[in-house]
Motif scaffolding. Structure first.
Motif, mmCIF file in Angstrom:
data_model
loop_
_atom_site.group_PDB
_atom_site.id
_atom_site.type_symbol
_atom_site.label_atom_id
_atom_site.label_comp_id
_atom_site.label_asym_id
_atom_site.label_seq_id
_atom_site.Cartn_x
_atom_site.Cartn_y
_atom_site.Cartn_z
ATOM 1 N N MET A 1 50.960 65.379 -7.652
ATOM 2 C CA MET A 1 49.585 65.290 -7.121
ATOM 3 C C MET A 1 49.314 63.861 -6.669
ATOM 4 N N GLU A 2 48.555 63.746 -5.579
ATOM 5 C CA GLU A 2 48.122 62.427 -5.126
ATOM 6 C C GLU A 2 46.663 62.508 -4.684
ATOM 7 N N ARG A 3 45.947 61.422 -4.885
ATOM 8 C CA ARG A 3 44.554 61.359 -4.462
ATOM 9 C C ARG A 3 44.536 61.092 -2.958
ATOM 10 N N ARG B 1 47.854 59.747 -14.723
ATOM 11 C CA ARG B 1 46.757 60.648 -15.069
ATOM 12 C C ARG B 1 46.831 62.005 -14.368
ATOM 13 N N LEU B 2 47.438 62.039 -13.199
ATOM 14 C CA LEU B 2 47.497 63.285 -12.436
ATOM 15 C C LEU B 2 48.746 64.069 -12.777
ATOM 16 N N ASP C 1 48.599 68.481 -3.707
ATOM 17 C CA ASP C 1 49.763 68.681 -4.575
ATOM 18 C C ASP C 1 51.041 68.631 -3.741
ATOM 19 N N ASP D 1 47.116 56.552 -10.960
ATOM 20 C CA ASP D 1 47.036 57.971 -10.627
ATOM 21 C C ASP D 1 48.267 58.724 -11.110
ATOM 22 N N PHE E 1 42.427 65.848 -3.833
ATOM 23 C CA PHE E 1 43.820 65.609 -4.180
ATOM 24 C C PHE E 1 44.703 66.579 -3.405
ATOM 25 N N PHE F 1 38.418 61.903 -12.789
ATOM 26 C CA PHE F 1 39.477 62.799 -13.245
ATOM 27 C C PHE F 1 38.805 63.916 -14.033
#
Length: 191
Positions: free
Chosen positions: A18-20, A13-14, A34, A10, A32, A48
């Motif tokens: 940001m976290e899922r 890619r994020l 921020d 993550d 997600f 994504f």
């Protein structure tokens, strides 16, 4: 290790910060958060994708998910703890009856296999053995140490008469538990 494995996380890619935080299986959306605490959602069915803001953090109030959305991942504390689901009376929802119904065919199959093992291996003597003898002869169960000569001599038969009556019996390899035939009335002549 593959060439692009560093791009599978993550963090890679994020966007930064940001976290899922959850996934709604009903709508197929990922959620997600921020760095400022705002909640974002991804496109339906995509892990994504382009994200849209769902709620923003306003002056210290905690963010919440949009109304009428059934988000399956509840907000967690900073240490990762997530409370168990409870019903209206405060009891924990821990049993799932459909899981037992799903396992029923498996346990039924195990039970049938166990019955077959018991029937074929552990209790073969429960069924009555078939009498290979004719109506004018009776069966004799060979005991350990018996030989064709001893059996025929003990019942007043010659060895030749015994072999004529028991054509399928191999006297060289006579096994205990084998059934041999003896005449109902012993013949008049003795050996």
């Amino acid at each position: 290790m593959g060439r692009w494995t560093d791009q599978d996380s993550d963090e890679a890619r994020l966007p930064a910060g940001m976290e899922r935080i959850g996934y709604d299986s009903d709508t197929g959306r990922y959620y997600f958060r921020d760095g400022s605490g705002s909640v974002w959602q991804g496109a339906q069915g995509a892990q994504f994708s382009e994200m849209t803001r769902v709620s923003a953090r306003d002056g210290g109030s905690s963010s919440s998910y949009p109304p009428n959305e059934d988000v399956e991942a509840a907000p967690r504390r900073a240490d990762g703890y997530q409370a168990l689901a409870t019903d209206a009376n405060g009891r924990y929802l821990t049993t799932n009856a459909s899981a037992y119904r799903t396992l029923f065919p498996f346990f039924l199959l195990i039970g049938v296999v166990m019955l077959l093992v018991w029937r074929l291996i552990l209790s073969p003597g429960l069924s009555a053995p078939k009498n290979p003898c004719s109506s004018d002869a009776t069966g004799y169960l060979v005991q350990p140490g018996d030989s064709c000569w001893e059996i025929s001599h003990a019942h007043g038969l010659s060895l030749d008469d015994f072999k004529k009556l028991n054509k399928k019996v191999n006297c060289d390899a006579l096994m205990p538990g084998t059934t041999v035939c003896l005449p109902n009335q012993p013949p008049d002549h003795h050996v």
